[in-house]
Design an enzyme around this catalytic site. Structure first.
Site, PDB file in Angstrom:
ATOM      1  N   CYS A 176       0.777  -1.206  -0.025  1.00 54.47           N
ATOM      2  CA  CYS A 176      -0.083  -0.033   0.111  1.00 54.47           C
ATOM      3  C   CYS A 176       0.810   1.277  -0.111  1.00 54.47           C
ATOM      4  O   CYS A 176       1.732   1.338   0.637  1.00 54.47           O
ATOM      5  CB  CYS A 176      -0.928   0.049   1.190  1.00 54.47           C
ATOM      6  SG  CYS A 176      -1.876   1.449   1.328  1.00 54.47           S
ATOM      7  N   CYS A 198      -0.073   5.698   7.536  1.00 53.40           N
ATOM      8  CA  CYS A 198      -1.304   5.265   7.817  1.00 53.40           C
ATOM      9  C   CYS A 198      -1.245   4.203   8.884  1.00 53.40           C
ATOM     10  O   CYS A 198      -0.556   3.405   9.057  1.00 53.40           O
ATOM     11  CB  CYS A 198      -2.299   4.631   6.695  1.00 53.40           C
ATOM     12  SG  CYS A 198      -3.747   3.878   7.184  1.00 53.40           S
ATOM     13  N   CYS A 238      -2.138   0.029   9.519  1.00 53.95           N
ATOM     14  CA  CYS A 238      -1.143  -0.888   9.590  1.00 53.95           C
ATOM     15  C   CYS A 238      -0.038  -0.754  10.094  1.00 53.95           C
ATOM     16  O   CYS A 238       0.411   0.476   9.878  1.00 53.95           O
ATOM     17  CB  CYS A 238      -1.036  -1.648   7.866  1.00 53.95           C
ATOM     18  SG  CYS A 238      -2.447  -2.195   7.034  1.00 53.95           S
ATOM     19  N   CYS A 267      -6.727   0.856  -0.112  1.00 53.69           N
ATOM     20  CA  CYS A 267      -6.559  -0.027   0.985  1.00 53.69           C
ATOM     21  C   CYS A 267      -6.409  -1.523   0.946  1.00 53.69           C
ATOM     22  O   CYS A 267      -7.561  -2.045   0.025  1.00 53.69           O
ATOM     23  CB  CYS A 267      -7.726   0.207   1.942  1.00 53.69           C
ATOM     24  SG  CYS A 267      -7.751  -0.571   3.564  1.00 53.69           S
ATOM     25  N   GLN A 306     -17.175  -9.930  14.486  1.00 46.36           N
ATOM     26  CA  GLN A 306     -15.849 -10.364  14.542  1.00 46.36           C
ATOM     27  C   GLN A 306     -15.438  -9.783  13.132  1.00 46.36           C
ATOM     28  O   GLN A 306     -16.254  -9.365  12.308  1.00 46.36           O
ATOM     29  CB  GLN A 306     -15.653 -11.790  14.478  1.00 46.36           C
ATOM     30  CG  GLN A 306     -15.917 -12.488  15.535  1.00 46.36           C
ATOM     31  CD  GLN A 306     -14.947 -12.076  16.620  1.00 46.36           C
ATOM     32  OE1 GLN A 306     -13.874 -11.834  16.097  1.00 46.36           O
ATOM     33  NE2 GLN A 306     -15.247 -12.605  17.991  1.00 46.36           N
ATOM     34  N   GLU A 338     -24.921 -11.180  28.561  1.00 44.92           N
ATOM     35  CA  GLU A 338     -24.493  -9.962  27.920  1.00 44.92           C
ATOM     36  C   GLU A 338     -24.747  -8.808  28.895  1.00 44.92           C
ATOM     37  O   GLU A 338     -25.957  -8.577  29.167  1.00 44.92           O
ATOM     38  CB  GLU A 338     -24.842  -9.832  26.640  1.00 44.92           C
ATOM     39  CG  GLU A 338     -24.262  -8.407  25.917  1.00 44.92           C
ATOM     40  CD  GLU A 338     -22.741  -8.422  25.885  1.00 44.92           C
ATOM     41  OE1 GLU A 338     -22.521  -7.084  26.133  1.00 44.92           O
ATOM     42  OE2 GLU A 338     -22.104  -9.143  25.740  1.00 44.92           O
ATOM     43  N   CYS A 382      -9.178 -11.056  22.754  1.00 42.84           N
ATOM     44  CA  CYS A 382      -8.612 -10.023  21.811  1.00 42.84           C
ATOM     45  C   CYS A 382      -7.214  -9.363  22.507  1.00 42.84           C
ATOM     46  O   CYS A 382      -6.851  -8.553  21.798  1.00 42.84           O
ATOM     47  CB  CYS A 382      -9.560  -9.181  21.405  1.00 42.84           C
ATOM     48  SG  CYS A 382     -10.366  -8.124  22.707  1.00 42.84           S
TER      49      CYS A 382
END
Length: 398
Positions: free
Chosen positions: A50, A56, A59, A134, A237, A284, A356
């Site tokens: 890219c 940016c 990434c 992108c 996700q 939840e 995560c």
């Protein structure tokens, strides 16, 4: 330092590290570092695909080849476990999501005179990189970048606009924060934009919560073959392939369990995939995802019971946990220390932990290990390709 050093691995924040502990920006394993800091690319250093890299902030690792990228994701998880004195009996193959697979993202736009800039922010800055290509967004999401740029140029204000994009069953869900539809002409322009670009939903948030402006039919996301209502801003996700890996691991880990407590269940990503021969309790704290999960389960007559409960302030107690054949949890980045402590104090013998954040996962995993659990299986997952964000699936038994 008077000798050339070699980058050994990539650190958590994306820098290369030499054997002496020197951090080198832009280094990947095999690169050579001269005494003056000059970096000579090695066999795992590739040309970034890219034009916006490394400015940016979307990434951080496009200069690493597939092998180095996979090793980085693996190391992040394994080193986090080792740091807490934990080692898996089986380390499964690391999963990396492919390019152009991200189905949700938050972009930023700003009107600049008669034009506008739109994209991700620079790393460590509020400056917006004007996205012209992108390699992580799905083609459907990227195709909306140029039209959104024109929209903000015409109707944006002096403040930046946050743009949440999600690819749902019916198409793209677009939530704009910081842009106001003042007057009939502005409202009609936004409606025309939604219709012309076949949006599934367009919502505005002027500081008082999202308000739906356009939604031809109720928006859903399919989870475990079940269409589930999708409230604005709900968690999903980031990639379909990553979600499939997480679910398949959970199914394999929980084979034979007749009752499952799905904690921090969100919309029911795992609950709907696991329900059927099994009964699942989906717990939840967020009201809208809880109601969406409940509605979908009731409409299909599925054995998914839902519970609205804040597991940080009021975790399932050890006696409640003990009633289930297995427990699955997928908490936010901070982890689930209070809930894990109750699981550790219960009679539960099977725990699936999806995370995560390898660091908070490892701290919680240590609590389970101290309670007699062993880490049978561990899988590193890199859904956020070319970023330092890493996920994990794990299976504990005792």
């Amino acid at each position: 330092m008077s000798e050339i050093e070699i980058i050994q691995r990539i650190a958590a924040r994306g820098d290369g590290i030499t054997a002496s502990g020197r951090h080198v920006a832009g280094g990947v394993p095999g690169d050579h570092v001269a005494p003056d800091g000059t970096l000579t690319p090695g066999p795992h250093h590739v040309a970034p695909p890219c034009r916006h890299f490394p400015t940016c902030g979307g990434c951080q690792l496009q200069h690493a080849d597939e092998e180095a990228l996979r090793q980085f994701v693996t190391d992040r998880v394994v080193h986090a476990a080792e740091g807490q004195g934990i080692a898996p009996e089986t380390l499964l193959e690391t999963h990396l999501s492919p390019p152009r697979s991200r189905r949700r993202a938050t972009l930023h736009g700003l009107r600049t005179g008669r034009s506008a800039v739109l994209g991700f922010r620079e790393g460590g800055s509020h400056r917006i990189v004007d996205m012209r290509e992108c390699h992580i967004l799905t083609p459907e999401l990227f195709a909306l970048v140029a039209p959104l740029r024109a929209l903000i140029a015409a109707h944006g204000g002096r403040q930046a606009v946050d743009i949440e994009l999600t690819l749902a069953d019916q198409g793209i869900d677009c939530l704009l924060k910081g842009i106001a539809a003042e007057g009939l002409a502005a409202t009609e322009a936004l409606l025309d934009f939604a219709r012309d670009h076949a949006l599934a939903r367009l919502s505005l948030d002027s500081g008082f919560g999202p308000e739906t402006l356009w939604e031809p039919e109720p928006l859903t996301v399919t989870l475990g073959a079940v269409p589930v209502p999708f409230p604005q801003g709900s968690f999903l996700q980031p990639t379909p392939d990553g979600e499939a890996v997480l679910i398949e691991d959970a199914r394999r880990y929980l084979a034979g369990a007749e009752t499952i407590a799905d904690l921090f269940s969100g919309l029911g990503t795992f609950a709907f995939a696991l329900a059927g021969p099994r009964k699942v309790l989906a717990v939840e704290a967020a009201r809208e995802p809880h109601l969406a999960c409940k509605t979908a389960a009731n409409m299909r007559g599925l054995p998914v019971l839902t519970l609205h409960r804040d597991l940080f302030r009021n975790p399932l107690q050890s006696d409640e946990v003990s009633r289930f054949g297995a427990v699955l949890l997928d908490p936010p980045r901070a982890g689930a220390r209070e809930q894990v402590a109750q699981i550790a104090a219960s009679t539960a013998t099977r725990v699936v932990y999806v995370s995560c954040n390898p660091a908070s996962w490892a701290r919680d995993a240590k609590l389970l290990a101290e309670a007699g659990f062993r880490l049978e299986t561990l899988r590193p997952v890199g859904q956020f390709r070319w970023s330092t964000h890493v996920e994990v699936t794990s299976y504990f038994t005792r």
